[in-house]
Design an enzyme around this catalytic site. Sequence first.
Site, short mmCIF file in Angstrom:
data_model
loop_
_atom_site.label_atom_id
_atom_site.label_comp_id
_atom_site.label_asym_id
_atom_site.label_seq_id
_atom_site.Cartn_x
_atom_site.Cartn_y
_atom_site.Cartn_z
N TYR A 54 0.86 -1.22 -0.13
CA TYR A 54 0.09 -0.07 0.05
C TYR A 54 1.13 1.43 0.42
CZ TYR A 54 -3.71 -3.46 1.41
OH TYR A 54 -4.36 -4.40 1.79
N ALA A 210 -18.53 -2.72 1.06
CA ALA A 210 -19.03 -3.00 -0.35
C ALA A 210 -18.72 -1.33 -0.93
CB ALA A 210 -20.12 -3.16 -0.65
#
Length: 325
Positions: A54, A210
């Site tokens: 990341y 989501a």
Amino acid sequence: MQYRRLGQGPLTVSEISFGTWLTVAGGVERAQAIACVHAALDQGINLFDTANQYGAGEAERVLGEALRTAPQSRDKYLIATKVFNPVGDEPDRGLSAGQIAKQLDRSLARLGTDYLDLYQCHRYDRETPLEETLEALDRAVKSGKVRSIGLSEWPVDRIVAAAELTSAHGWTPITSSQPQYSMLWRKPEVAVFAACVNHGLGNIVYSPLAQGVLTGKYKPGQLPPEGSRAANPEMNITMETNGRHFRSDFLLAAVAQLKPIADDLGLTMTQLALAWVLRRPEVSSAIVGASRPEQIAASVAGSGISLPYEAIVRIDKVLNPVVLR
């Protein structure tokens, strides 16, 4: 905040954990990212998830700085990071013994800690013998640099194989799996959860909202709100997975029908989505992200909620046309 044991390993984790991908990919300023970590600690979150990949290591650096400057002592929080993908422009990748040893030391240096609570294989490495990977992870644990080991998005047959090999060789057992899981993405229910139960793994699930869709912030036929993930060109590419776009009008119209269910229970959409994920005993923790400290409390409020059976039935009826299993 409620807490659960992570599989059969040594860790007890908060039901809501904090992930650092959003703060880096979303372009959050360093001071703001650190403030989010401090807010998470204040709200009872004890598990912080990142990866060497990341931000080419920047996520680990920022997380390490945030935790070192927090008032809580090192034994009050858990650091989880991952290895497999290339870091920045470096060409090497994978889960060979040499790569694991090298990347582990680099992650420890960036995080500014002597040990990791959880070291996870970010993906399965088809080019390295599984035995080599597991033995290297066992050495990392025995060296004192790692407390427990986990897997992220591994195929179920490889999860089973890893568990069986560690048992056969007496190596450190696998503690956890990290799959994507939400009301809209239920694929782990088919086989992954069962395999984890059979072999003593807990699940730390990512994207339980989501990509933010289950918060209700996105409306069918409307542009995404300013400052949201979908409005960020560097981040909205993650909102399409395996041909499923989480912002299709068809899907958003179904999600909008969850609002009356949440209202009837006196919950926010975020609380409903997190409580739904945590209703599964196979799930030890759900990873959330934040770009502002005040968002943390809204997510933590999803811990400790028991959804009535009738609400789960209503959710399934509403989402059945758009769920991926």
